[in-house]
Enzyme design. Structure first.
Site, mmCIF file in Angstrom:
data_model
loop_
_atom_site.group_PDB
_atom_site.id
_atom_site.type_symbol
_atom_site.label_atom_id
_atom_site.label_comp_id
_atom_site.label_asym_id
_atom_site.label_seq_id
_atom_site.Cartn_x
_atom_site.Cartn_y
_atom_site.Cartn_z
ATOM 1 N N ARG A 203 0.838 -1.200 0.000
ATOM 2 C CA ARG A 203 0.000 0.000 0.000
ATOM 3 C C ARG A 203 0.869 1.245 0.000
ATOM 4 O O ARG A 203 2.060 1.210 0.325
ATOM 5 C CB ARG A 203 -0.942 0.016 1.202
ATOM 6 C CG ARG A 203 -0.259 0.048 2.578
ATOM 7 C CD ARG A 203 0.037 1.461 3.031
ATOM 8 N NE ARG A 203 0.395 1.550 4.432
ATOM 9 C CZ ARG A 203 1.182 2.486 4.944
ATOM 10 N NH1 ARG A 203 1.755 3.383 4.150
ATOM 11 N NH2 ARG A 203 1.436 2.528 6.234
ATOM 12 N N GLU A 302 -6.862 7.920 7.621
ATOM 13 C CA GLU A 302 -5.761 8.681 8.213
ATOM 14 C C GLU A 302 -5.140 9.599 7.170
ATOM 15 O O GLU A 302 -4.863 10.766 7.424
ATOM 16 C CB GLU A 302 -4.697 7.739 8.776
ATOM 17 C CG GLU A 302 -3.472 8.457 9.328
ATOM 18 C CD GLU A 302 -2.432 7.509 9.909
ATOM 19 O OE1 GLU A 302 -1.237 7.855 9.878
ATOM 20 O OE2 GLU A 302 -2.809 6.434 10.393
ATOM 21 N N ARG A 306 -5.449 6.154 0.846
ATOM 22 C CA ARG A 306 -4.645 4.984 1.181
ATOM 23 C C ARG A 306 -4.939 3.963 0.071
ATOM 24 O O ARG A 306 -6.054 3.432 -0.023
ATOM 25 C CB ARG A 306 -5.036 4.444 2.552
ATOM 26 C CG ARG A 306 -4.204 3.292 3.070
ATOM 27 C CD ARG A 306 -2.758 3.654 3.334
ATOM 28 N NE ARG A 306 -2.551 4.634 4.380
ATOM 29 C CZ ARG A 306 -2.402 4.361 5.669
ATOM 30 N NH1 ARG A 306 -2.491 3.122 6.104
ATOM 31 N NH2 ARG A 306 -2.161 5.333 6.533
ATOM 32 N N CYS A 348 1.531 11.509 8.787
ATOM 33 C CA CYS A 348 2.427 10.904 9.764
ATOM 34 C C CYS A 348 3.867 10.869 9.257
ATOM 35 O O CYS A 348 4.108 10.451 8.117
ATOM 36 C CB CYS A 348 1.970 9.474 10.084
ATOM 37 S SG CYS A 348 2.955 8.664 11.362
ATOM 38 N N THR A 350 6.168 8.895 9.795
ATOM 39 C CA THR A 350 6.636 7.550 9.469
ATOM 40 C C THR A 350 6.248 7.171 8.052
ATOM 41 O O THR A 350 6.700 6.148 7.531
ATOM 42 C CB THR A 350 6.045 6.494 10.435
ATOM 43 O OG1 THR A 350 4.637 6.382 10.212
ATOM 44 C CG2 THR A 350 6.303 6.872 11.878
ATOM 45 N N ARG A 357 4.398 0.683 1.967
ATOM 46 C CA ARG A 357 4.486 -0.359 2.987
ATOM 47 C C ARG A 357 4.116 -1.683 2.334
ATOM 48 O O ARG A 357 2.959 -1.898 1.951
ATOM 49 C CB ARG A 357 3.572 -0.087 4.180
ATOM 50 C CG ARG A 357 3.706 -1.149 5.283
ATOM 51 C CD ARG A 357 2.904 -0.788 6.539
ATOM 52 N NE ARG A 357 3.166 -1.745 7.601
ATOM 53 C CZ ARG A 357 2.442 -2.853 7.830
ATOM 54 N NH1 ARG A 357 1.389 -3.124 7.066
ATOM 55 N NH2 ARG A 357 2.760 -3.675 8.809
ATOM 56 N N ARG A 386 4.622 -6.624 13.450
ATOM 57 C CA ARG A 386 3.404 -6.170 14.134
ATOM 58 C C ARG A 386 2.497 -7.368 14.414
ATOM 59 O O ARG A 386 2.710 -8.450 13.883
ATOM 60 C CB ARG A 386 2.634 -5.160 13.267
ATOM 61 C CG ARG A 386 3.364 -3.853 13.008
ATOM 62 C CD ARG A 386 2.535 -2.949 12.127
ATOM 63 N NE ARG A 386 3.131 -1.633 11.929
ATOM 64 C CZ ARG A 386 2.575 -0.660 11.207
ATOM 65 N NH1 ARG A 386 1.420 -0.847 10.619
ATOM 66 N NH2 ARG A 386 3.176 0.506 11.080
ATOM 67 N N GLU A 391 -0.532 -2.431 13.839
ATOM 68 C CA GLU A 391 0.102 -1.780 14.981
ATOM 69 C C GLU A 391 -0.792 -1.815 16.210
ATOM 70 O O GLU A 391 -2.009 -1.684 16.108
ATOM 71 C CB GLU A 391 0.436 -0.327 14.619
ATOM 72 C CG GLU A 391 1.457 0.313 15.527
ATOM 73 C CD GLU A 391 1.940 1.656 14.985
ATOM 74 O OE1 GLU A 391 2.949 2.158 15.503
ATOM 75 O OE2 GLU A 391 1.300 2.197 14.055
#
Length: 433
Positions: A203, A302, A306, A348, A350, A357, A386, A391
């Site tokens: 993703r 978020e 995505r 974010c 990260t 990812r 994870r 997470e």
């Protein structure tokens, strides 16, 4: 990043009134002059703010201390006393805690004092807007979010070391490389016999150019973005062809099916809630998936977007190729927010740079018997371990979610290759035990 500014429409000619001394032509001339002036003033404000934002992000702001807080429509360089008090209290509690977050690690007293009175130029975001999630949740791994793109520059003294730590040495002097998905046909099936890998997913996150991040979005902007995304995705064809489902007014049967498919995202967890990222829920949120249910897009969860490609088994090559095709097709229709140094920008820290990812759900019972050992080996290959559901979750049935950790300072292809090589090695070790 471009900023959307509402400019008032000029009054209609229906408002014309005949002056006591003068002709209709005089009245029309006067009204035309007023209309032109109003329009020019609106355009000037709009252009000035756009230019200021662009200058600031490139580090060329001529007046970094002059802050325009758009929500109030007036200049405001002062951080509210209540905000400062909350910052001081939160900082003291964080320092006294046993938190292992990157926020605590890098928010020294010196950095705190240097940043606590600053605001971003366009939206007036404060240090509190960035760190309030980490102040409220001491068990955060990172503890900081960017309420708008300018926060990465204004609060760079805090963001830069956190980014460097998380992304494996991406220094403030480094520049993220140009986007490069590489040879999409070069990845093979990680587990052709289906012994270890349950499913594979790749993703990426994207922000729509011209919009701030969640904490600064208005409800009208959420709805506007949802409409743009829905229209864009509805134009996809071939393997990507599917349907968009708005969360607002969702039919119960549709909702249950999306839950059964594990597609439906929920209102943000406590970390996102504390970051003020869930306002106006469920307005402007939606889900798209293709007919085969191997391609999925979340709108305004978020991130603005995505984009997800997934399927059962370990065929990373198929999954990656589908994602790259989708990203390229969407970008033809929706411009993405990008920074020359940081790469693709999202909420974010990260999730900057490639924002890629690549992950597998993998069953490694022998390695998993010693979680510390599993994490140690994964760390050597820049992998993150994870729980089954991501997470802050536990491993269910010995199944772990393992992904690449680095997303900055390398290309999309290199990020996926790290995951590919690391998972191949974990499988090799598991077989030898």
């Amino acid at each position: 990043m471009p900023v959307s500014i509402a400019v008032p429409n000029p009054p209609a000619n229906a408002d014309l009134k005949m002056p006591e001394n003068g002709t209709m032509q005089d009245a029309m001339d006067k009204k035309m002059q007023e209309t032109t002036t109003l329009k020019e003033n609106g355009e000037n404000i709009k252009n000035n703010l756009k230019n200021a934002t662009a200058d600031f992000l490139s580090g060329e702001s001529k007046s970094p201390t002059k802050v325009m807080k758009m929500t109030e429509g007036k200049e405001d360089t002062m951080v509210d006393a209540a905000v400062l008090a909350k910052l001081e209290d939160g900082f003291a509690k964080l320092q006294a805690s046993n938190s292992k977050s990157l926020l605590k690690k890098y928010l020294t007293k010196e950095v705190f004092d240097n940043l606590k009175n600053k605001k971003t130029p366009t939206f007036g975001s404060t240090l509190l807007d960035c760190i309030q999630s980490g102040l409220e949740n001491h068990d955060s791994g990172v503890g900081i979010y960017a309420p708008d793109a300018e926060a990465y520059t204004v609060f760079a003294d805090l963001f830069d070391p956190i980014i460097e730590d998380y992304h494996g040495g991406f220094k403030k002097t480094d520049k993220h490389p140009a986007s490069d998905f590489g040879d999409v046909n070069s990845f093979a099936n990680l587990d052709p016999n289906n012994e270890f890998v349950i499913s594979t997913r790749v993703r990426c996150g994207r922000s729509m150019q011209g919009y701030p991040f969640n904490p600064c979005l208005t409800e009208a902007q959420y709805k506007e973005m949802e409409e743009k995304v829905s229209t864009t995705l509805s134009g996809l064809d071939g393997e990507l062809k599917g349907k968009f489902y708005p969360l607002t007014g969702m039919d119960k049967a549709v909702q249950q099916q999306l839950i059964d498919d594990h597609f439906l995202f929920k209102e943000g967890d406590r970390f996102l809630q504390a970051a003020n990222a869930c306002r106006y829920w469920p307005s402007g949120r939606g889900i798209y998936h293709n007919d085969n249910k191997t391609f999925l897009v979340w709108c305004n969860e978020e991130d603005h977007l995505r984009i997800i490609s997934m399927q059962m088994g370990g065929d990373l090559g198929q999954v990656y190729k589908r994602l790259v095709t989708a990203v390229n097709e969407i970008e033809k229709r929706i411009p993405f927010s990008h920074d020359d140094r940081l790469g693709f920008l999202t909420f974010c820290p990260t999730n900057l740079g490639t924002t890629i990812r690549a992950s597998v759900h993998i069953k490694v019972p022998k390695l998993g018997a010693n979680l510390a050992k599993l994490e140690e080996i994964a760390g050597k290959y820049n992998l993150q371990v994870r729980g089954t559901r991501g997470e802050h979750t536990e491993a269910e049935g010995g199944i772990y979610d393992i992904s690449n950790k680095r997303r900055m300072g390398l290309t999309e292809y290199q990020a996926v290759k790290e995951m590919y090589d690391g998972i191949a090695e974990l499988i090799k070790i598991e077989k030898s035990m």
